[in-house]
Design a protein around this motif. Structure first.
Motif, PDB file in Angstrom:
ATOM      1  N   PRO A   1       0.818  -1.228   0.000  1.00 53.78           N
ATOM      2  CA  PRO A   1       0.000   0.000   0.000  1.00 53.78           C
ATOM      3  C   PRO A   1       0.843   1.266   0.000  1.00 53.78           C
ATOM      4  CG  PRO A   1      -0.916  -1.613   1.524  1.00 53.78           C
ATOM      5  CD  PRO A   1       0.426  -2.143   1.104  1.00 53.78           C
ATOM      6  N   ALA A   2       1.916   1.307   0.791  1.00 56.29           N
ATOM      7  CA  ALA A   2       2.781   2.488   0.814  1.00 56.29           C
ATOM      8  C   ALA A   2       3.536   2.635  -0.497  1.00 56.29           C
ATOM      9  CB  ALA A   2       3.758   2.401   1.982  1.00 56.29           C
ATOM     10  N   ARG A   3       3.945   1.536  -1.075  1.00 50.74           N
ATOM     11  CA  ARG A   3       4.634   1.590  -2.365  1.00 50.74           C
ATOM     12  C   ARG A   3       3.707   2.167  -3.429  1.00 50.74           C
ATOM     13  NH1 ARG A   3       5.836  -1.636  -7.009  1.00 50.74           N
ATOM     14  NH2 ARG A   3       8.075  -1.701  -7.495  1.00 50.74           N
ATOM     15  N   ASP A   4       2.460   1.727  -3.444  1.00 52.21           N
ATOM     16  CA  ASP A   4       1.489   2.261  -4.397  1.00 52.21           C
ATOM     17  C   ASP A   4       1.269   3.752  -4.163  1.00 52.21           C
ATOM     18  OD1 ASP A   4       1.224  -0.281  -5.458  1.00 52.21           O
ATOM     19  OD2 ASP A   4      -0.649  -0.722  -4.395  1.00 52.21           O
ATOM     20  N   SER A   5       1.174   4.149  -2.900  1.00 55.70           N
ATOM     21  CA  SER A   5       0.984   5.559  -2.566  1.00 55.70           C
ATOM     22  C   SER A   5       2.162   6.404  -3.032  1.00 55.70           C
ATOM     23  CB  SER A   5       0.797   5.716  -1.056  1.00 55.70           C
ATOM     24  OG  SER A   5       0.705   7.072  -0.694  1.00 55.70           O
ATOM     25  N   LEU A   6       3.380   5.905  -2.852  1.00 55.47           N
ATOM     26  CA  LEU A   6       4.561   6.645  -3.280  1.00 55.47           C
ATOM     27  C   LEU A   6       4.569   6.796  -4.801  1.00 55.47           C
ATOM     28  CD1 LEU A   6       7.230   8.036  -2.737  1.00 55.47           C
ATOM     29  CD2 LEU A   6       8.328   5.785  -2.550  1.00 55.47           C
ATOM     30  N   HIS A   7       4.184   5.766  -5.517  1.00 52.83           N
ATOM     31  CA  HIS A   7       4.072   5.875  -6.977  1.00 52.83           C
ATOM     32  C   HIS A   7       3.076   6.971  -7.365  1.00 52.83           C
ATOM     33  CE1 HIS A   7       6.200   2.380  -8.950  1.00 52.83           C
ATOM     34  NE2 HIS A   7       6.338   2.072  -7.669  1.00 52.83           N
ATOM     35  N   THR A   8       1.930   7.002  -6.696  1.00 51.35           N
ATOM     36  CA  THR A   8       0.907   8.001  -6.999  1.00 51.35           C
ATOM     37  C   THR A   8       1.423   9.410  -6.735  1.00 51.35           C
ATOM     38  OG1 THR A   8      -0.876   6.440  -6.490  1.00 51.35           O
ATOM     39  CG2 THR A   8      -1.421   8.782  -6.421  1.00 51.35           C
ATOM     40  N   LEU A   9       2.100   9.606  -5.625  1.00 52.24           N
ATOM     41  CA  LEU A   9       2.647  10.917  -5.286  1.00 52.24           C
ATOM     42  C   LEU A   9       3.712  11.344  -6.296  1.00 52.24           C
ATOM     43  CD1 LEU A   9       2.939  10.409  -1.430  1.00 52.24           C
ATOM     44  CD2 LEU A   9       1.347  11.949  -2.605  1.00 52.24           C
ATOM     45  N   MET A  10       4.526  10.397  -6.725  1.00 52.29           N
ATOM     46  CA  MET A  10       5.550  10.716  -7.718  1.00 52.29           C
ATOM     47  C   MET A  10       4.911  11.097  -9.054  1.00 52.29           C
ATOM     48  SD  MET A  10       8.411   8.263  -9.477  1.00 52.29           S
ATOM     49  CE  MET A  10       7.068   7.300 -10.163  1.00 52.29           C
ATOM     50  N   HIS A  11       3.931  10.312  -9.491  1.00 51.03           N
ATOM     51  CA  HIS A  11       3.281  10.602 -10.775  1.00 51.03           C
ATOM     52  C   HIS A  11       2.603  11.972 -10.755  1.00 51.03           C
ATOM     53  CE1 HIS A  11       4.322   6.711 -12.134  1.00 51.03           C
ATOM     54  NE2 HIS A  11       3.347   6.035 -11.562  1.00 51.03           N
ATOM     55  N   ALA A  12       2.178  12.417  -9.560  1.00 53.38           N
ATOM     56  CA  ALA A  12       1.530  13.722  -9.425  1.00 53.38           C
ATOM     57  C   ALA A  12       2.541  14.854  -9.230  1.00 53.38           C
ATOM     58  CB  ALA A  12       0.558  13.699  -8.248  1.00 53.38           C
ATOM     59  N   ASN A  13       3.833  14.496  -9.228  1.00 54.07           N
ATOM     60  CA  ASN A  13       4.911  15.486  -9.060  1.00 54.07           C
ATOM     61  C   ASN A  13       4.767  16.292  -7.773  1.00 54.07           C
ATOM     62  OD1 ASN A  13       6.546  15.100 -11.499  1.00 54.07           O
ATOM     63  ND2 ASN A  13       4.719  15.810 -12.598  1.00 54.07           N
ATOM     64  N   THR A  14       4.361  15.629  -6.701  1.00 58.68           N
ATOM     65  CA  THR A  14       4.273  16.303  -5.409  1.00 58.68           C
ATOM     66  C   THR A  14       5.677  16.579  -4.864  1.00 58.68           C
ATOM     67  OG1 THR A  14       4.196  14.173  -4.261  1.00 58.68           O
ATOM     68  CG2 THR A  14       2.084  15.183  -4.844  1.00 58.68           C
ATOM     69  N   ASP A  15       5.774  17.516  -3.951  1.00 55.67           N
ATOM     70  CA  ASP A  15       7.042  17.849  -3.307  1.00 55.67           C
ATOM     71  C   ASP A  15       7.585  16.598  -2.613  1.00 55.67           C
ATOM     72  OD1 ASP A  15       9.130  18.725  -1.708  1.00 55.67           O
ATOM     73  OD2 ASP A  15       8.039  20.427  -0.869  1.00 55.67           O
ATOM     74  N   PRO A  16       8.770  16.122  -2.999  1.00 63.68           N
ATOM     75  CA  PRO A  16       9.289  14.894  -2.394  1.00 63.68           C
ATOM     76  C   PRO A  16       9.387  14.954  -0.869  1.00 63.68           C
ATOM     77  CG  PRO A  16      10.560  15.436  -4.329  1.00 63.68           C
ATOM     78  CD  PRO A  16       9.649  16.609  -4.075  1.00 63.68           C
ATOM     79  N   ARG A  17       9.630  16.137  -0.309  1.00 62.88           N
ATOM     80  CA  ARG A  17       9.757  16.246   1.143  1.00 62.88           C
ATOM     81  C   ARG A  17       8.402  16.194   1.854  1.00 62.88           C
ATOM     82  NH1 ARG A  17      14.904  17.196   2.808  1.00 62.88           N
ATOM     83  NH2 ARG A  17      16.390  17.776   1.155  1.00 62.88           N
ATOM     84  N   LYS A  18       7.341  16.200   1.067  1.00 66.85           N
ATOM     85  CA  LYS A  18       6.011  16.022   1.638  1.00 66.85           C
ATOM     86  C   LYS A  18       5.485  14.612   1.419  1.00 66.85           C
ATOM     87  CE  LYS A  18       4.782  20.908   1.317  1.00 66.85           C
ATOM     88  NZ  LYS A  18       3.846  21.915   0.741  1.00 66.85           N
ATOM     89  N   ARG A  19       6.303  13.769   0.821  1.00 63.93           N
ATOM     90  CA  ARG A  19       5.965  12.347   0.682  1.00 63.93           C
ATOM     91  C   ARG A  19       6.514  11.647   1.926  1.00 63.93           C
ATOM     92  NH1 ARG A  19       8.681  11.618  -5.316  1.00 63.93           N
ATOM     93  NH2 ARG A  19       7.615  13.374  -6.364  1.00 63.93           N
ATOM     94  N   ILE A  20       5.771  11.654   2.985  1.00 63.79           N
ATOM     95  CA  ILE A  20       6.293  11.241   4.291  1.00 63.79           C
ATOM     96  C   ILE A  20       5.840   9.817   4.606  1.00 63.79           C
ATOM     97  CG2 ILE A  20       6.380  11.771   6.750  1.00 63.79           C
ATOM     98  CD1 ILE A  20       5.832  14.710   5.973  1.00 63.79           C
ATOM     99  N   PHE A  21       6.816   8.958   4.814  1.00 61.04           N
ATOM    100  CA  PHE A  21       6.539   7.562   5.138  1.00 61.04           C
ATOM    101  C   PHE A  21       7.219   7.234   6.475  1.00 61.04           C
ATOM    102  CE2 PHE A  21       5.714   8.098   0.695  1.00 61.04           C
ATOM    103  CZ  PHE A  21       4.576   7.345   0.494  1.00 61.04           C
ATOM    104  N   GLY A  22       7.861   6.116   6.605  1.00 57.23           N
ATOM    105  CA  GLY A  22       8.480   5.760   7.875  1.00 57.23           C
ATOM    106  C   GLY A  22       7.603   4.814   8.668  1.00 57.23           C
ATOM    107  N   GLU A  23       7.509   5.040   9.982  1.00 56.73           N
ATOM    108  CA  GLU A  23       6.833   4.107  10.881  1.00 56.73           C
ATOM    109  C   GLU A  23       5.376   3.905  10.462  1.00 56.73           C
ATOM    110  OE1 GLU A  23       7.094   1.393  14.053  1.00 56.73           O
ATOM    111  OE2 GLU A  23       8.579   2.487  12.876  1.00 56.73           O
ATOM    112  N   GLY A  24       5.001   2.635  10.343  1.00 56.13           N
ATOM    113  CA  GLY A  24       3.643   2.281   9.973  1.00 56.13           C
ATOM    114  C   GLY A  24       3.408   2.128   8.486  1.00 56.13           C
TER     115      GLY A  24
END
Length: 476
Positions: free
Chosen positions: A194-217
């Motif tokens: 699920p997080a991998r899919d979310s990161l792909h979506t954020l990248m495709h939308a060209n969101t600010d990489p520093r706002k693509r926040i993952f980590g714990e959970g």
């Protein structure tokens, strides 16, 4: 306007753009005509790669309270020793014999983390010990767990010695997050998808990489060694085992030396050495026995790779020994920034679990230009799938046509091949160009050559299964 008309216009615009870019790049395209040319270029690259130099002063981590009992958490001791070393002009932070448990280590400028004989740095299995940092994860920028050894924007850093870096990963910890039962996952355990899919979506939308926040959970596993945007980096001599994911992953670095390391793990995505968007890299006299690619040269995935636009360039792979892995020398798949001037010489490969010898994998979601690949004096015992494998259909397609051109393979000797000798699968509008194989013998394969869409293929004194190899009729 109809949907069909819109589709035709889009396709027409796409191919017009491709033809324009192809024309724009054609003047830069190189075609080697003799072995002497790439060898000369390789030596010019070698002269640019210099090992970092350190002040002759040692900082033993035991002087900062570290205990090598395998149970004491030594994160503070590592941090203090590295800070003192860097603040005083640099030197060696020495890890003596013992098993030193720690969280992630941040490596500062002018510091050589040196492991003495029988020294083991064992990294915490508790994800809560891992701070969130700016990183790349499978070629996508984000905020995620720190690599087990991490640096950002530092200069003159190294990990050296004869000890061991133990990532402490297994099917009970880290590896199960990949979501595959063979690595310990079941329906009651978390997984990364699920997080991998979310990161792909954020990248495709060209969101600010520093706002693509993952980590714990979120369960995106950390890599072992990731210097990011650093200059003058070396890792040499040490053994690396059981990384949560990729082992050695310099990103956007310049002047990188990986020398005499031994890498071993059969976990998911445990690539051996993955330099991403790096310039001037030497990978020499290393041993790889991995659960994924032994060496994979990368330059970012899709939008992130194209936005940053930093190719992988000027890499020398020399004297390496490769066992299990999806590929020995691999370029891709996160290769949207392109790759050029990649040299691999005097290497050995041998395993029934080694899928491919030279593998180039990209797609039209990546785009980019892969060019000037030279491989010479490669001895292979066994492999499973193909000796030379190039595909433009790895993962999902998109609208960015890739280019693969100017590949020279010489003195490739295979004792017991697998399914294919040579496998090429490219787009008709973007064929693989100028693949030359010289003085090579591939034995024991089921299908000598399967080539779809290639031009300028040259076979010079090449035998497959003891017979002279013939350029396929479907090549131009």
């Amino acid at each position: 306007m109809t949907t069909a008309s819109n589709t035709l216009r889009t396709i027409g615009a796409f191919f017009a753009f491709f033809l324009f870019m192809e024309s724009a790049y054609s003047q830069q395209a190189k075609v080697w005509t003799s072995t002497a040319e790439p060898l000369k270029e390789m030596e010019q690259v070698r002269k640019q790669i210099k090992a970092p130099v350190f002040k002759q002063k040692d900082y033993n981590i035991t002087a900062y309270g570290a205990k090598g009992d395998g149970a004491t958490m030594n994160s503070a001791a590592f941090q203090q020793a590295i800070a003192a070393c860097s603040a005083n002009g640099g030197g060696r932070v020495v890890v003596p014999a013992g098993r030193f448990l720690t969280g992630p280590i941040y490596l500062k400028s002018n510091v050589n983390l040196h492991l003495e004989n029988n020294a083991v740095i064992a990294f915490s299995r508790n994800s809560k010990d891992y701070p969130i940092v700016f990183t790349r994860w499978e070629g996508m920028e984000c905020m995620n767990y720190s690599a087990q050894i991490y640096a950002y924007g530092e200069k003159n850093i190294a990990v050296t010695g004869s000890g061991t870096l133990d990532g402490n990963a297994d099917n009970d910890n880290w590896w199960s997050w990949c979501g595959k039962p063979v690595y310990g996952w079941d329906k009651d355990k978390p997984r990364q998808q699920p997080a991998r899919d979310s990161l792909h979506t954020l990248m495709h939308a060209n969101t600010d990489p520093r706002k693509r926040i993952f980590g714990e959970g979120y369960y995106l596993r950390p890599n072992m060694f990731q210097p990011y945007n650093c200059k003058n980096v070396e890792i040499s001599g040490v053994q690396l085992i059981n990384s949560p994911m990729w082992f050695i992953n310099p990103v956007l670095c310049e002047n990188v030396i990986v020398n005499g390391v031994k890498v071993k793990a059969h976990g998911p995505n445990t690539d051996g050495c993955d330099p991403e968007s790096c310039k001037n890299v030497l990978i020499k006299d290393c041993y790889f026995d991995t659960g994924d690619d032994c060496i994979a040269i990368k330059s970012g995935r899709d939008e992130d790779g194209r936005r940053i636009g930093r190719p992988a360039e000027n890499h020398i792979i020399e004297g390496c020994d490769m066992k299990d892995g999806h590929g020995g020398v691999v370029i891709g798949s996160e290769i949207a920034g392109g790759a050029r001037n990649i040299f691999a010489i005097n290497c050995k490969m041998n395993s029934p679990e080694l899928d491919r010898v030279l593998r180039i994998k990209t797609n039209s979601s990546r785009g980019g230009i892969i060019e000037n690949i030279f491989m010479k004096d490669i001895r292979v015992g066994q492999y499973k799938e193909a000796a030379i494998h190039a595909t433009m259909f790895y993962e999902k397609p998109g609208n960015f046509m890739p280019t693969i051109r100017n590949i020279w393979v010489e003195n490739l000797d295979v004792e017991d091949g697998g399914q294919f000798g040579v496998f090429v699968n490219a787009y008709e509008v973007s064929p693989v160009k100028n693949l030359r194989i010289v003085n090579s013998s591939i034995r024991g394969v089921k299908v000598p050559m399967k080539v779809d869409h290639a031009t300028g293929v040259v076979l010079d004194n090449v035998t497959i299964n003891g017979e002279k190899a013939i350029v396929p009729a479907n090549t131009k």
